[in-house]
Structure formats: structure tokens, C-alpha cells
Design an enzyme around this catalytic site. Structure first.
Site, PDB file in Angstrom:
ATOM      1  N   ARG A  39       0.851  -1.206   0.000  1.00 54.30           N
ATOM      2  CA  ARG A  39       0.000   0.000   0.000  1.00 54.30           C
ATOM      3  C   ARG A  39       0.877   1.242   0.000  1.00 54.30           C
ATOM      4  O   ARG A  39       0.623   2.209  -0.702  1.00 54.30           O
ATOM      5  CB  ARG A  39      -0.974   0.018   1.191  1.00 54.30           C
ATOM      6  CG  ARG A  39      -1.660   1.376   1.361  1.00 54.30           C
ATOM      7  CD  ARG A  39      -2.914   1.383   2.217  1.00 54.30           C
ATOM      8  NE  ARG A  39      -2.886   0.467   3.331  1.00 54.30           N
ATOM      9  CZ  ARG A  39      -2.197   0.670   4.473  1.00 54.30           C
ATOM     10  NH1 ARG A  39      -1.496   1.774   4.650  1.00 54.30           N
ATOM     11  NH2 ARG A  39      -2.224  -0.244   5.417  1.00 54.30           N
TER      12      ARG A  39
ATOM     13  N   TYR B  33     -16.098  16.882 -15.578  1.00 51.82           N
ATOM     14  CA  TYR B  33     -16.420  15.457 -15.650  1.00 51.82           C
ATOM     15  C   TYR B  33     -17.498  15.124 -14.605  1.00 51.82           C
ATOM     16  O   TYR B  33     -17.400  15.560 -13.446  1.00 51.82           O
ATOM     17  CB  TYR B  33     -15.151  14.632 -15.396  1.00 51.82           C
ATOM     18  CG  TYR B  33     -15.407  13.152 -15.345  1.00 51.82           C
ATOM     19  CD1 TYR B  33     -15.757  12.460 -16.503  1.00 51.82           C
ATOM     20  CD2 TYR B  33     -15.314  12.457 -14.164  1.00 51.82           C
ATOM     21  CE1 TYR B  33     -16.012  11.101 -16.460  1.00 51.82           C
ATOM     22  CE2 TYR B  33     -15.563  11.092 -14.115  1.00 51.82           C
ATOM     23  CZ  TYR B  33     -15.921  10.419 -15.264  1.00 51.82           C
ATOM     24  OH  TYR B  33     -16.170   9.074 -15.214  1.00 51.82           O
TER      25      TYR B  33
ATOM     26  N   LYS C 167      -8.265   6.128 -19.589  1.00 55.30           N
ATOM     27  CA  LYS C 167      -8.586   6.613 -20.931  1.00 55.30           C
ATOM     28  C   LYS C 167      -7.349   6.461 -21.831  1.00 55.30           C
ATOM     29  O   LYS C 167      -6.920   5.357 -22.069  1.00 55.30           O
ATOM     30  CB  LYS C 167      -9.101   8.042 -20.840  1.00 55.30           C
ATOM     31  CG  LYS C 167     -10.153   8.262 -19.726  1.00 55.30           C
ATOM     32  CD  LYS C 167     -11.460   7.547 -19.973  1.00 55.30           C
ATOM     33  CE  LYS C 167     -12.372   7.511 -18.759  1.00 55.30           C
ATOM     34  NZ  LYS C 167     -12.663   8.783 -18.131  1.00 55.30           N
TER      35      LYS C 167
ATOM     36  N   ASP D 264      -7.253  18.697 -14.765  1.00 56.90           N
ATOM     37  CA  ASP D 264      -7.559  17.318 -15.156  1.00 56.90           C
ATOM     38  C   ASP D 264      -7.190  17.220 -16.639  1.00 56.90           C
ATOM     39  O   ASP D 264      -7.889  17.764 -17.500  1.00 56.90           O
ATOM     40  CB  ASP D 264      -9.046  17.018 -14.905  1.00 56.90           C
ATOM     41  CG  ASP D 264      -9.408  15.576 -15.246  1.00 56.90           C
ATOM     42  OD1 ASP D 264      -8.708  14.961 -16.081  1.00 56.90           O
ATOM     43  OD2 ASP D 264     -10.404  15.068 -14.695  1.00 56.90           O
TER      44      ASP D 264
HETATM   45  C1  LIG Z   1     -13.062   9.158 -16.818  1.00 57.89           C
HETATM   46  C2  LIG Z   1     -12.643  10.457 -16.255  1.00 57.89           C
HETATM   47  C3  LIG Z   1     -12.399  10.614 -14.877  1.00 57.89           C
HETATM   48  C4  LIG Z   1     -12.608   9.496 -13.882  1.00 57.89           C
HETATM   49  O1  LIG Z   1     -11.769   8.428 -14.125  1.00 57.89           O
HETATM   50  P1  LIG Z   1     -12.097   6.883 -13.720  1.00 57.89           P
HETATM   51  O2  LIG Z   1     -10.858   6.193 -14.101  1.00 57.89           O
HETATM   52  O3  LIG Z   1     -13.310   6.490 -14.495  1.00 57.89           O
HETATM   53  O4  LIG Z   1     -12.368   6.866 -12.245  1.00 57.89           O
HETATM   54  C5  LIG Z   1     -11.998  11.862 -14.436  1.00 57.89           C
HETATM   55  N1  LIG Z   1     -11.844  12.905 -15.291  1.00 57.89           N
HETATM   56  C6  LIG Z   1     -12.083  12.788 -16.607  1.00 57.89           C
HETATM   57  C7  LIG Z   1     -11.906  13.976 -17.496  1.00 57.89           C
HETATM   58  C8  LIG Z   1     -12.483  11.562 -17.142  1.00 57.89           C
HETATM   59  O5  LIG Z   1     -12.737  11.468 -18.458  1.00 57.89           O
END
Ligand SMILES: *Cc1c(COP(=O)(O)O)cnc(C)c1O
Length: 390
Positions: free
Chosen positions: A52, A104, A201, A176
Site C-alpha cells: 500500500r 467530468y 482513458k 484534469d
Molecule cells: C473518466 C474520467 C475521470 C474518472 O476516471 P475513472 O478512471 O473512471 O475513475 C476523471 N476525469 C475525466 C476527465 C475523465 O474522463
């Protein structure tokens, strides 16, 4: 010997944190599927105690992600949302956060329904106008949170201008960077203090692993992130860290293909009368085009289209594509199609969606790296099928 950190993006993605394994010479960082690390004597270990707190596979990923973002410290999390939450732990109860409202949906859920219970206060603004960010700053504002380009309308937010506002008010700018990816945009170089990714992504890139990351330069922020992540426990397992690292190695080649395919799909869609609008920052008439050219190295792999026939046409279109799979998520090698109105943005009230520019005719395409002629042919046949039904 050249330090891999002093190399270009493509080389850093493959070599930083990824020297041959000291114990065995394994060329590829092994999956260290272990909870604990045997100590030579009490308190005498080789840098790892408990997975962890730290795991060698995860550390390799963290060093590589930090390197491609041009940052000093990287932290991997169990999901993008765990990373968002991790970054949020840099603020405390009684403090205030200014958030770009084109956000998001999962981040909005965390900011609106969970964190206010801990006394963190949020103000939502249209950050495409940085003066709105400035106006919302309070004495207790410690963070500004933006995305650029935004989801799904691909609006551009001026990262340097927001960083400057945050800096002047003693706050951090968090970006982000999931949509842009570190290949196309490095917010830390533009003055941002914290970068967040859903590695689920583009960085993972194969739609097979959930993960997240945070990158910072500041040593104190890094200590705080390490402490709270260890205290709260939202770490990825070694297999997921390994898959994400494997994805990262090919991010550059994939992004070049996503980019070039997205441009061609956008151009193809622009010629079709079934679409009333195409949102793609690579078009010179897109409102964020000049800003995108200034702060990004390309325009990304997402194209958002507006069906002239509204809801009926959009729903038919979404179920008629063959290679664009209908599903949540984006950024995989396979093309994906999504219906923001009831999928990614279903949790927002209708008037809020309309304010963001999302309608019942809006469809988001995450353009994959299949052959672009097949993708365009798929769009054409789906439009024809939708027209026959509609
Ligand atoms: C998908 C996404 C998230 C969250 O990510 P997860 O891996 O699904 O928890 C946060 N910000 C953006 C812009 C995203 O496209």
C-alpha cells in the site's frame, strides 16, 4: 550515460523508471505481485515495506508518468476518481475551491455530494472566461480546478491565465489533463501546480484497466499526497500498474493516429447534411482554436457532433455504428460512441446540460486507431440506417 529524464517524450515514456531489473536483469519491469518485502533485520529493507505504501511496479509507472508530464513527483491511484479525490486532499475543511463548471460528471458528483460533508466549499464558474475565475476567488480559496479541452463540447480553458490567478491568490491550479493527454499538453509547463489523469482513458489506452494519476512539482505537496494516499489506501494493484505502464509506452504513436483519424472523421462529418454542428478544436472556426494552438501540441482524438434530426436521429445513429462501440469511456484504441444527454452527463439537470451546450442531438465520438476509411464508412452507413428508420 544519458539520464532518460533528459530525453524526448517517446524515450521518456519507455525508459524513465524502467531500467532492467536489478535482481534478475528482466528487461521489462516485473509485476511485483507481493504484499510485503522481507527485511534483513528489523527496519532494514531495500526501500519497500508494504505494497500500500510502495510497490516497485507502481513506482515504475509513477516515475514514467511524472516524466512525461514534465513533473517531479507522480502518484498512481486505483481509478481516475481516486486520483481526483487524492488531489482534493490537498485542501481541508473550511477552505474553498473554484471549479470550472464544464466538469467530468464523476468529479461533479464528488464535489457536490461528498466533499461538502467535510466542510469544503465549492463555487462553479465558466472558466472559458478567466475573469469569472478571478471574480470567484475568496480569502479562503486554496484551489482552482479546470479541465481543457472539456467533455463533451471540447471548450478550451486558458491554463496559463488560470494558473496566474491561482498563484496570485495563494491557491493551486489543478488541471484534469485526461482529454488532452501528456503527449499533447503539459499543464505544469503552463504554470499549473497539480495535474490529474484518469489513466483509464488514453494513457492506459486499451480499455482494459481502471486507474488514475496525480503529478506535482512541489515537494511539500508530494509529501502530503503520499501521506494521505497511504492513509486512505486508494492504490492500484501491481497488475493494473503494469498494464497502465505498458499502455503509456505507446501513448505517442497512438495519439498521433487518434489525432490524424479524428481530424479526418471531423472533416468527413462536416460534409454530411445530417449533422448541424461539428465540435472539433482543430477547425479554425472553433472558438478555442487559437488557444488550443498556443497551449496544446495537437487537437486530440474526440469529435462531438450534433444530429440535425435531434433525439430520434441521435439515438438511431448511436445504435447503428458498427466499429464505434456504444459505451461509456473514451481514449481506447477502439472507437467509441456515447450519448452525453443520458450517458456521461445523465446526472446533470436538463437546464444545466443545455447551458453547457449539450442537447438531445449531441453525440460524442472517441475516434480510435482503426483505418480511418473504415471509420468514415461506418459513420456513413449509420447515418443511412438512421435515416431509413427515422
Ligand atoms: C473518466 C474520467 C475521470 C474518472 O476516471 P475513472 O478512471 O473512471 O475513475 C476523471 N476525469 C475525466 C476527465 C475523465 O474522463
Amino acid at each position: 550515460m544519458v539520464d532518460p529524464r533528459d530525453t524526448r517524450f517517446e524515450t521518456r515514456a519507455i525508459h524513465v523508471g524502467q531500467a532492467a531489473d536489478e535482481a534478475t536483469g528482466a528487461t521489462i519491469v516485473p509485476v511485483y505481485q507481493t504484499v510485503t518485502f522481507t527485511q534483513d533485520a528489523v527496519g532494514e529493507h531495500r526501500g519497500f515495506e508494504y505494497s500500500r505504501s510502495g510497490n516497485p511496479t507502481r513506482v515504475a509507472l509513477e516515475q514514467a508518468i511524472a516524466a512525461v508530464e514534465g513533473g517531479k513527483h507522480g502518484f498512481a491511484y486505483a481509478s481516475g476518481m481516486a486520483a481526483v479525490h487524492g488531489a482534493m486532499q490537498l485542501v481541508s475543511g473550511g477552505e474553498h475551491v473554484v471549479v470550472a463548471d464544464d466538469l467530468y460528471g464523476g468529479s461533479f458528483r464528488l464535489f457536490s455530494s461528498v466533499l461538502p460533508r467535510y466542510g469544503i466549499e465549492f463555487t462553479y464558474v465558466d472558466a472559458t472566461h478567466p475573469e469569472e475565475v478571478e471574480k470567484a476567488m475568496q480569502n479562503n480559496t486554496r484551489m482552482v480546478w479546470i479541465e481543457s479541452p472539456t467533455n463533451p463540447m471540447l471548450r478550451l480553458v486558458d491554463v496559463a491565465a488560470c494558473a496566474d490567478i491561482a498563484q496570485r491568490h495563494g491557491a493551486r491550479l489543478v488541471v484534469d489533463n485526461t482529454f488532452a493527454t501528456p503527449y499533447l499538453q503539459n499543464p505544469l509547463d503552463l504554470g499549473a501546480h497539480v495535474v490529474v489523469h484518469s489513466t483509464t482513458k488514453y494513457i492506459g489506452g486499451h480499455s482494459d484497466t481502471i486507474g488514475g494519476a496525480v503529478v506535482v512539482n512541489d515537494d511539500e505537496d508530494a509529501k502530503s499526497l503520499q501521506f494521505t494516499r497511504n492513509a486512505t489506501g486508494g492504490v492500484p494493484g501491481p497488475w493494473d500498474a503494469w498494464l497502465t505502464l505498458r499502455g503509456l509506452k505507446t501513448l505517442s504513436v497512438r495519439m498521433r493516429e487518434h489525432e490524424s483519424n479524428a481530424r479526418k472523421v471531423a472533416e468527413f462529418c462536416r460534409e454530411r447534411p445530417e449533422f448541424s454542428a461539428i465540435h472539433y478544436p482543430g477547425f479554425s472556426d472553433h472558438p478555442g482554436h487559437d488557444l488550443a494552438k498556443r497551449q496544446m501540441r495537437g487537437f486530440g482524438g474526440i469529435v462531438t457532433v450534433e444530429l440535425a434530426g435531434g433525439e430520434g436521429a441521435a439515438l438511431e445513429f448511436c445504435k447503428s455504428t458498427r466499429f464505434f462501440s456504444l459505451g461509456e469511456s473514451l481514449g481506447g484504441v477502439e472507437s467509441l460512441i456515447g450519448y452525453p444527454w443520458s450517458m456521461s452527463h445523465g446526472a446533470f439537470p436538463p437546464e444545466e446540460k443545455r447551458r453547457k451546450g449539450i442537447t438531445e442531438g449531441t453525440v460524442r465520438l472517441s475516434v480510435g486507431i482503426e483505418h480511418v476509411d473504415d471509420l468514415c464508412a461506418d459513420v456513413a452507413q449509420a447515418l443511412e440506417r438512421a435515416a431509413r428508420v427515422g
